[in-house]
Design a protein around this motif. Structure first.
Motif, PDB file in Angstrom:
ATOM      1  N   ASP A  13       0.814  -1.216   0.000  1.00 35.65           N
ATOM      2  CA  ASP A  13       0.000   0.000   0.000  1.00 35.65           C
ATOM      3  C   ASP A  13       0.848   1.267   0.000  1.00 35.65           C
ATOM      4  O   ASP A  13       0.419   2.312   0.470  1.00 35.65           O
ATOM      5  CB  ASP A  13      -0.906   0.007   1.234  1.00 35.65           C
ATOM      6  N   GLY A  14       2.056   1.203  -0.487  1.00 37.80           N
ATOM      7  CA  GLY A  14       2.945   2.357  -0.489  1.00 37.80           C
ATOM      8  C   GLY A  14       3.964   2.253   0.643  1.00 37.80           C
ATOM      9  O   GLY A  14       4.262   1.169   1.133  1.00 37.80           O
ATOM     10  N   ALA A  15       4.458   3.384   1.075  1.00 35.58           N
ATOM     11  CA  ALA A  15       5.481   3.406   2.120  1.00 35.58           C
ATOM     12  C   ALA A  15       4.879   3.031   3.475  1.00 35.58           C
ATOM     13  O   ALA A  15       3.773   3.448   3.821  1.00 35.58           O
ATOM     14  CB  ALA A  15       6.112   4.791   2.205  1.00 35.58           C
ATOM     15  N   CYS A  16       5.621   2.243   4.239  1.00 34.43           N
ATOM     16  CA  CYS A  16       5.176   1.796   5.566  1.00 34.43           C
ATOM     17  C   CYS A  16       5.139   2.980   6.525  1.00 34.43           C
ATOM     18  O   CYS A  16       6.052   3.791   6.557  1.00 34.43           O
ATOM     19  CB  CYS A  16       6.134   0.723   6.083  1.00 34.43           C
ATOM     20  N   ARG A  17       4.080   3.070   7.338  1.00 31.00           N
ATOM     21  CA  ARG A  17       3.917   4.178   8.271  1.00 31.00           C
ATOM     22  C   ARG A  17       4.126   3.750   9.718  1.00 31.00           C
ATOM     23  O   ARG A  17       3.785   4.488  10.639  1.00 31.00           O
ATOM     24  CB  ARG A  17       2.514   4.769   8.117  1.00 31.00           C
ATOM     25  N   HIS A  18       4.689   2.565   9.952  1.00 33.84           N
ATOM     26  CA  HIS A  18       4.986   2.150  11.318  1.00 33.84           C
ATOM     27  C   HIS A  18       6.161   2.960  11.861  1.00 33.84           C
ATOM     28  O   HIS A  18       6.982   3.477  11.115  1.00 33.84           O
ATOM     29  CB  HIS A  18       5.360   0.660  11.366  1.00 33.84           C
ATOM     30  N   ASN A  19       6.229   3.049  13.183  1.00 33.69           N
ATOM     31  CA  ASN A  19       7.354   3.731  13.808  1.00 33.69           C
ATOM     32  C   ASN A  19       8.610   2.893  13.658  1.00 33.69           C
ATOM     33  O   ASN A  19       8.581   1.675  13.704  1.00 33.69           O
ATOM     34  CB  ASN A  19       7.072   3.985  15.292  1.00 33.69           C
ATOM     35  N   SER A  20       9.726   3.577  13.496  1.00 31.43           N
ATOM     36  CA  SER A  20      11.006   2.923  13.282  1.00 31.43           C
ATOM     37  C   SER A  20      12.062   3.617  14.141  1.00 31.43           C
ATOM     38  O   SER A  20      11.859   4.732  14.619  1.00 31.43           O
ATOM     39  CB  SER A  20      11.368   3.030  11.804  1.00 31.43           C
ATOM     40  N   HIS A  21      13.174   2.949  14.314  1.00 32.19           N
ATOM     41  CA  HIS A  21      14.305   3.538  15.036  1.00 32.19           C
ATOM     42  C   HIS A  21      15.426   3.764  14.044  1.00 32.19           C
ATOM     43  O   HIS A  21      16.054   2.830  13.590  1.00 32.19           O
ATOM     44  CB  HIS A  21      14.781   2.611  16.153  1.00 32.19           C
ATOM     45  N   GLY A  22      15.676   5.016  13.709  1.00 31.90           N
ATOM     46  CA  GLY A  22      16.771   5.351  12.813  1.00 31.90           C
ATOM     47  C   GLY A  22      16.363   5.359  11.361  1.00 31.90           C
ATOM     48  O   GLY A  22      15.442   4.665  10.937  1.00 31.90           O
ATOM     49  N   VAL A  23      17.067   6.159  10.589  1.00 31.72           N
ATOM     50  CA  VAL A  23      16.775   6.310   9.170  1.00 31.72           C
ATOM     51  C   VAL A  23      17.109   5.030   8.409  1.00 31.72           C
ATOM     52  O   VAL A  23      16.439   4.680   7.451  1.00 31.72           O
ATOM     53  CB  VAL A  23      17.576   7.505   8.599  1.00 31.72           C
ATOM     54  N   LEU A  24      18.131   4.305   8.843  1.00 35.43           N
ATOM     55  CA  LEU A  24      18.564   3.112   8.127  1.00 35.43           C
ATOM     56  C   LEU A  24      17.946   1.824   8.651  1.00 35.43           C
ATOM     57  O   LEU A  24      18.266   0.748   8.159  1.00 35.43           O
ATOM     58  CB  LEU A  24      20.092   2.996   8.179  1.00 35.43           C
ATOM     59  N   MET A  25      17.084   1.913   9.654  1.00 34.91           N
ATOM     60  CA  MET A  25      16.468   0.716  10.221  1.00 34.91           C
ATOM     61  C   MET A  25      14.985   0.680   9.838  1.00 34.91           C
ATOM     62  O   MET A  25      14.365   1.701   9.627  1.00 34.91           O
ATOM     63  CB  MET A  25      16.592   0.710  11.741  1.00 34.91           C
ATOM     64  N   GLY A  26      14.433  -0.489   9.763  1.00 33.80           N
ATOM     65  CA  GLY A  26      13.019  -0.647   9.469  1.00 33.80           C
ATOM     66  C   GLY A  26      12.213  -0.726  10.757  1.00 33.80           C
ATOM     67  O   GLY A  26      12.732  -0.587  11.859  1.00 33.80           O
ATOM     68  N   CYS A  27      10.923  -0.973  10.603  1.00 32.20           N
ATOM     69  CA  CYS A  27      10.024  -1.074  11.756  1.00 32.20           C
ATOM     70  C   CYS A  27      10.132  -2.463  12.389  1.00 32.20           C
ATOM     71  O   CYS A  27      11.103  -3.186  12.157  1.00 32.20           O
ATOM     72  CB  CYS A  27       8.589  -0.788  11.320  1.00 32.20           C
ATOM     73  N   GLN A  28       9.124  -2.850  13.142  1.00 30.36           N
ATOM     74  CA  GLN A  28       9.156  -4.136  13.840  1.00 30.36           C
ATOM     75  C   GLN A  28       9.038  -5.322  12.884  1.00 30.36           C
ATOM     76  O   GLN A  28       9.327  -6.447  13.261  1.00 30.36           O
ATOM     77  CB  GLN A  28       8.058  -4.209  14.910  1.00 30.36           C
ATOM     78  N   LEU A  29       8.642  -5.090  11.655  1.00 35.09           N
ATOM     79  CA  LEU A  29       8.519  -6.170  10.679  1.00 35.09           C
ATOM     80  C   LEU A  29       9.906  -6.563  10.165  1.00 35.09           C
ATOM     81  O   LEU A  29      10.657  -5.732   9.660  1.00 35.09           O
ATOM     82  CB  LEU A  29       7.633  -5.737   9.512  1.00 35.09           C
ATOM     83  N   ARG A  30      10.241  -7.820  10.321  1.00 34.78           N
ATOM     84  CA  ARG A  30      11.573  -8.311   9.966  1.00 34.78           C
ATOM     85  C   ARG A  30      11.898  -8.041   8.503  1.00 34.78           C
ATOM     86  O   ARG A  30      13.019  -7.653   8.163  1.00 34.78           O
ATOM     87  CB  ARG A  30      11.670  -9.802  10.276  1.00 34.78           C
ATOM     88  N   GLN A  31      10.924  -8.207   7.622  1.00 30.49           N
ATOM     89  CA  GLN A  31      11.155  -7.987   6.199  1.00 30.49           C
ATOM     90  C   GLN A  31      11.542  -6.533   5.922  1.00 30.49           C
ATOM     91  O   GLN A  31      12.390  -6.263   5.085  1.00 30.49           O
ATOM     92  CB  GLN A  31       9.910  -8.358   5.404  1.00 30.49           C
ATOM     93  N   HIS A  32      10.943  -5.589   6.644  1.00 26.46           N
ATOM     94  CA  HIS A  32      11.262  -4.184   6.430  1.00 26.46           C
ATOM     95  C   HIS A  32      12.673  -3.859   6.916  1.00 26.46           C
ATOM     96  O   HIS A  32      13.364  -3.050   6.309  1.00 26.46           O
ATOM     97  CB  HIS A  32      10.236  -3.293   7.131  1.00 26.46           C
ATOM     98  N   LYS A  33      13.099  -4.474   8.020  1.00 26.15           N
ATOM     99  CA  LYS A  33      14.477  -4.260   8.489  1.00 26.15           C
ATOM    100  C   LYS A  33      15.478  -4.728   7.435  1.00 26.15           C
ATOM    101  O   LYS A  33      16.427  -4.030   7.110  1.00 26.15           O
ATOM    102  CB  LYS A  33      14.717  -5.001   9.800  1.00 26.15           C
TER     103      LYS A  33
END
Length: 137
Positions: free
Chosen positions: A64-84
């Motif tokens: 659905d486009g860019a993920c809107r979950h909260n993340s830690h750091g510009v180079l890290m993804g959210c809690q979803l392992r695939q996004h990291k």
């Protein structure tokens, strides 16, 4: 103000400690009161904060486009392992560098964090090279 309210406020401020370090770094460059070693350390801590711990949106590409979950750091993804993994892979594969150039500048929050990280890395390089090529401290 009770102890609980104070600890809640301090916990919320704890997410933004890197901005204070970055402000001290900028003050150090403007006043030349710090030596190159202190500037290198402050630059490294600032870069680590902006790239790996600052609170921003994930921004990884999804259905659905860019993920809107909260993340830690510009180079890290959210809690979803695939996004990291998706965001970390962009650093190491040249085919994804075009996407890497776009993702850190999606909105004002990630743009500020990205610029802070870039300035911190630039500051670290400059404070390392300045005594070698410049006047020194």
């Amino acid at each position: 103000m009770g102890d609980t309210e104070l600890s809640t406020r301090m916990r919320g401020f704890g997410k933004y400690w890197g901005w204070v370090v970055f402000a001290v770094l900028v003050a150090g460059w403007l006043t030349f009161d710090f030596g190159p070693l202190v500037l290198v350390v402050l630059s490294g801590v600032s870069a680590f904060y902006f790239f790996f711990t600052v609170p921003v949106w994930c921004g990884a590409a999804g259905r659905d486009g860019a993920c809107r979950h909260n993340s830690h750091g510009v180079l890290m993804g959210c809690q979803l392992r695939q996004h990291k993994w998706q965001k970390l892979k962009m650093i190491f594969w040249a085919a994804r560098w075009a996407r890497l150039r776009q993702e850190p500048f999606q909105n004002a929050t990630t743009t500020l964090a990205s610029l802070g990280g870039i300035l911190a890395v630039t500051s670290g390089v400059a404070s390392t090279l300045q005594p070698l090529f410049g006047e020194g401290w």
